[in-house]
Write a protein that holds these residues in place. Structure first.
Motif, PDB file in Angstrom:
ATOM      1  N   VAL A  24       0.841  -1.199   0.000  1.00 44.21           N
ATOM      2  CA  VAL A  24       0.000   0.000   0.000  1.00 44.21           C
ATOM      3  C   VAL A  24       0.876   1.249   0.000  1.00 44.21           C
ATOM      4  CG1 VAL A  24      -1.652   1.355   1.350  1.00 44.21           C
ATOM      5  CG2 VAL A  24      -1.980  -1.108   1.087  1.00 44.21           C
ATOM      6  N   ILE A  25       1.869   1.273   0.870  1.00 47.09           N
ATOM      7  CA  ILE A  25       2.769   2.424   0.959  1.00 47.09           C
ATOM      8  C   ILE A  25       3.518   2.623  -0.359  1.00 47.09           C
ATOM      9  CG2 ILE A  25       4.834   3.336   2.103  1.00 47.09           C
ATOM     10  CD1 ILE A  25       2.246   3.540   3.755  1.00 47.09           C
ATOM     11  N   GLN A  26       3.967   1.548  -0.963  1.00 46.01           N
ATOM     12  CA  GLN A  26       4.667   1.642  -2.243  1.00 46.01           C
ATOM     13  C   GLN A  26       3.769   2.258  -3.314  1.00 46.01           C
ATOM     14  OE1 GLN A  26       5.945  -2.125  -3.823  1.00 46.01           O
ATOM     15  NE2 GLN A  26       7.225  -1.178  -5.376  1.00 46.01           N
ATOM     16  N   LEU A  27       2.514   1.834  -3.378  1.00 49.57           N
ATOM     17  CA  LEU A  27       1.578   2.372  -4.370  1.00 49.57           C
ATOM     18  C   LEU A  27       1.281   3.846  -4.101  1.00 49.57           C
ATOM     19  CD1 LEU A  27      -0.342   1.913  -6.775  1.00 49.57           C
ATOM     20  CD2 LEU A  27      -2.087   1.272  -5.107  1.00 49.57           C
ATOM     21  N   VAL A  28       1.006   4.181  -2.850  1.00 48.92           N
ATOM     22  CA  VAL A  28       0.691   5.569  -2.498  1.00 48.92           C
ATOM     23  C   VAL A  28       1.896   6.464  -2.767  1.00 48.92           C
ATOM     24  CG1 VAL A  28       0.076   7.122  -0.608  1.00 48.92           C
ATOM     25  CG2 VAL A  28      -1.079   4.931  -0.833  1.00 48.92           C
ATOM     26  N   ASN A  29       3.080   6.022  -2.391  1.00 47.12           N
ATOM     27  CA  ASN A  29       4.287   6.820  -2.656  1.00 47.12           C
ATOM     28  C   ASN A  29       4.527   7.001  -4.150  1.00 47.12           C
ATOM     29  OD1 ASN A  29       4.965   7.302   0.018  1.00 47.12           O
ATOM     30  ND2 ASN A  29       6.319   5.541   0.156  1.00 47.12           N
ATOM     31  N   ALA A  30       4.283   5.961  -4.930  1.00 42.41           N
ATOM     32  CA  ALA A  30       4.492   6.056  -6.383  1.00 42.41           C
ATOM     33  C   ALA A  30       3.563   7.084  -7.009  1.00 42.41           C
ATOM     34  CB  ALA A  30       4.286   4.689  -7.031  1.00 42.41           C
ATOM     35  N   GLU A  31       2.372   7.218  -6.466  1.00 40.58           N
ATOM     36  CA  GLU A  31       1.399   8.163  -7.031  1.00 40.58           C
ATOM     37  C   GLU A  31       1.510   9.559  -6.440  1.00 40.58           C
ATOM     38  OE1 GLU A  31      -0.549   7.603  -9.658  1.00 40.58           O
ATOM     39  OE2 GLU A  31       0.404   5.639  -9.759  1.00 40.58           O
ATOM     40  N   LEU A  32       1.751   9.653  -5.145  1.00 35.86           N
ATOM     41  CA  LEU A  32       1.705  10.951  -4.472  1.00 35.86           C
ATOM     42  C   LEU A  32       3.073  11.528  -4.119  1.00 35.86           C
ATOM     43  CD1 LEU A  32      -1.286  10.291  -2.051  1.00 35.86           C
ATOM     44  CD2 LEU A  32      -1.314  11.404  -4.286  1.00 35.86           C
ATOM     45  N   ARG A  33       4.111  10.715  -4.171  1.00 38.30           N
ATOM     46  CA  ARG A  33       5.456  11.171  -3.795  1.00 38.30           C
ATOM     47  C   ARG A  33       6.466  10.914  -4.903  1.00 38.30           C
ATOM     48  NH1 ARG A  33       5.471  13.513   1.457  1.00 38.30           N
ATOM     49  NH2 ARG A  33       3.268  13.447   1.944  1.00 38.30           N
ATOM     50  N   MET A  34       6.006  10.878  -6.138  1.00 36.00           N
ATOM     51  CA  MET A  34       6.869  10.581  -7.268  1.00 36.00           C
ATOM     52  C   MET A  34       8.033  11.579  -7.329  1.00 36.00           C
ATOM     53  SD  MET A  34       5.905  10.191 -11.342  1.00 36.00           S
ATOM     54  CE  MET A  34       4.231   9.940 -10.878  1.00 36.00           C
ATOM     55  N   GLY A  35       9.247  11.073  -7.425  1.00 35.68           N
ATOM     56  CA  GLY A  35      10.428  11.919  -7.524  1.00 35.68           C
ATOM     57  C   GLY A  35      10.894  12.483  -6.194  1.00 35.68           C
ATOM     58  N   MET A  36      10.294  12.050  -5.097  1.00 35.60           N
ATOM     59  CA  MET A  36      10.671  12.529  -3.770  1.00 35.60           C
ATOM     60  C   MET A  36      11.303  11.388  -2.978  1.00 35.60           C
ATOM     61  SD  MET A  36       7.241  14.489  -2.614  1.00 35.60           S
ATOM     62  CE  MET A  36       7.037  16.204  -2.926  1.00 35.60           C
ATOM     63  N   ASP A  37      12.079  11.742  -2.000  1.00 38.37           N
ATOM     64  CA  ASP A  37      12.642  10.706  -1.129  1.00 38.37           C
ATOM     65  C   ASP A  37      11.849  10.580   0.166  1.00 38.37           C
ATOM     66  OD1 ASP A  37      13.406  13.100  -0.009  1.00 38.37           O
ATOM     67  OD2 ASP A  37      15.504  12.556   0.258  1.00 38.37           O
ATOM     68  N   GLN A  38      10.682  11.201   0.228  1.00 38.91           N
ATOM     69  CA  GLN A  38       9.813  11.110   1.396  1.00 38.91           C
ATOM     70  C   GLN A  38       8.859   9.928   1.241  1.00 38.91           C
ATOM     71  OE1 GLN A  38       8.506  15.290   0.882  1.00 38.91           O
ATOM     72  NE2 GLN A  38       8.772  15.361   3.111  1.00 38.91           N
ATOM     73  N   SER A  39       8.322   9.487   2.366  1.00 37.40           N
ATOM     74  CA  SER A  39       7.377   8.382   2.368  1.00 37.40           C
ATOM     75  C   SER A  39       6.125   8.784   3.144  1.00 37.40           C
ATOM     76  CB  SER A  39       8.001   7.153   3.027  1.00 37.40           C
ATOM     77  OG  SER A  39       7.030   6.152   3.231  1.00 37.40           O
ATOM     78  N   MET A  40       4.984   8.358   2.660  1.00 39.16           N
ATOM     79  CA  MET A  40       3.728   8.615   3.363  1.00 39.16           C
ATOM     80  C   MET A  40       3.756   7.954   4.746  1.00 39.16           C
ATOM     81  SD  MET A  40       1.852  10.534   1.448  1.00 39.16           S
ATOM     82  CE  MET A  40       0.130  10.353   1.853  1.00 39.16           C
ATOM     83  N   LEU A  41       4.464   6.843   4.866  1.00 37.90           N
ATOM     84  CA  LEU A  41       4.535   6.127   6.135  1.00 37.90           C
ATOM     85  C   LEU A  41       5.227   6.962   7.203  1.00 37.90           C
ATOM     86  CD1 LEU A  41       3.949   3.503   7.674  1.00 37.90           C
ATOM     87  CD2 LEU A  41       6.119   2.635   6.830  1.00 37.90           C
ATOM     88  N   THR A  42       6.299   7.634   6.841  1.00 40.90           N
ATOM     89  CA  THR A  42       6.999   8.453   7.832  1.00 40.90           C
ATOM     90  C   THR A  42       6.361   9.829   7.983  1.00 40.90           C
ATOM     91  OG1 THR A  42       8.611   9.145   6.153  1.00 40.90           O
ATOM     92  CG2 THR A  42       9.202   7.272   7.554  1.00 40.90           C
ATOM     93  N   ASP A  43       5.725  10.333   6.939  1.00 43.41           N
ATOM     94  CA  ASP A  43       5.071  11.638   7.018  1.00 43.41           C
ATOM     95  C   ASP A  43       3.741  11.578   7.760  1.00 43.41           C
ATOM     96  OD1 ASP A  43       7.158  12.728   5.634  1.00 43.41           O
ATOM     97  OD2 ASP A  43       6.083  12.956   3.742  1.00 43.41           O
ATOM     98  N   TYR A  44       3.063  10.450   7.680  1.00 45.41           N
ATOM     99  CA  TYR A  44       1.752  10.282   8.325  1.00 45.41           C
ATOM    100  C   TYR A  44       1.703   8.977   9.122  1.00 45.41           C
ATOM    101  CZ  TYR A  44       0.514  14.011   5.126  1.00 45.41           C
ATOM    102  OH  TYR A  44       0.482  15.205   4.450  1.00 45.41           O
ATOM    103  N   PRO A  45       2.538   8.839  10.139  1.00 44.40           N
ATOM    104  CA  PRO A  45       2.608   7.560  10.865  1.00 44.40           C
ATOM    105  C   PRO A  45       1.309   7.173  11.577  1.00 44.40           C
ATOM    106  CG  PRO A  45       3.813   9.261  12.042  1.00 44.40           C
ATOM    107  CD  PRO A  45       3.416   9.846  10.708  1.00 44.40           C
ATOM    108  N   LEU A  46       0.522   8.133  11.998  1.00 36.33           N
ATOM    109  CA  LEU A  46      -0.720   7.800  12.700  1.00 36.33           C
ATOM    110  C   LEU A  46      -1.766   7.218  11.755  1.00 36.33           C
ATOM    111  CD1 LEU A  46      -1.043  10.844  15.121  1.00 36.33           C
ATOM    112  CD2 LEU A  46      -0.061   8.583  15.569  1.00 36.33           C
ATOM    113  N   VAL A  47      -1.726   7.633  10.499  1.00 39.30           N
ATOM    114  CA  VAL A  47      -2.670   7.102   9.515  1.00 39.30           C
ATOM    115  C   VAL A  47      -2.387   5.619   9.247  1.00 39.30           C
ATOM    116  CG1 VAL A  47      -3.411   7.237   7.095  1.00 39.30           C
ATOM    117  CG2 VAL A  47      -3.053   9.333   8.413  1.00 39.30           C
ATOM    118  N   TYR A  48      -1.111   5.258   9.220  1.00 44.29           N
ATOM    119  CA  TYR A  48      -0.718   3.907   8.819  1.00 44.29           C
ATOM    120  C   TYR A  48      -0.357   3.003   9.997  1.00 44.29           C
ATOM    121  CZ  TYR A  48      -0.823   5.893   4.206  1.00 44.29           C
ATOM    122  OH  TYR A  48      -1.239   6.504   3.051  1.00 44.29           O
ATOM    123  N   ARG A  49      -0.846   3.306  11.181  1.00 45.74           N
ATOM    124  CA  ARG A  49      -0.595   2.416  12.312  1.00 45.74           C
ATOM    125  C   ARG A  49      -1.678   1.342  12.367  1.00 45.74           C
ATOM    126  NH1 ARG A  49      -2.044   5.705  17.790  1.00 45.74           N
ATOM    127  NH2 ARG A  49      -4.185   6.187  17.223  1.00 45.74           N
TER     128      ARG A  49
END
Length: 66
Positions: A24-49
């Protein structure tokens, strides 16, 4: 061509499991964080707990997250 028969196996929509979270994180990062070294998992840890997995809805078609 006549009537096509759908042979896709559809799983969901349903809650994400802990084992599926990396996918899930890989898919979300590919769509929303393309070209960035950030991850939705580290940016929004409470959402993905774990306690929130019921709110993370997924759909798999032929075993692939869609």
């Amino acid at each position: 061509m006549g009537n096509a028969i759908l042979t896709e196996q559809i799983d969901g929509p349903r809650a994400c499991t802990e084992a599926e979270l990396p996918e899930v994180i890989q898919l979300v990062n590919a769509e929303l964080r393309m070209g960035m070294d950030q991850s939705m998992l580290t940016d929004y840890p409470l959402v993905y707990r774990g306690i929130n997995f019921l709110n993370i809805r997924i759909l798999k078609v032929d075993g692939q997250l869609s």
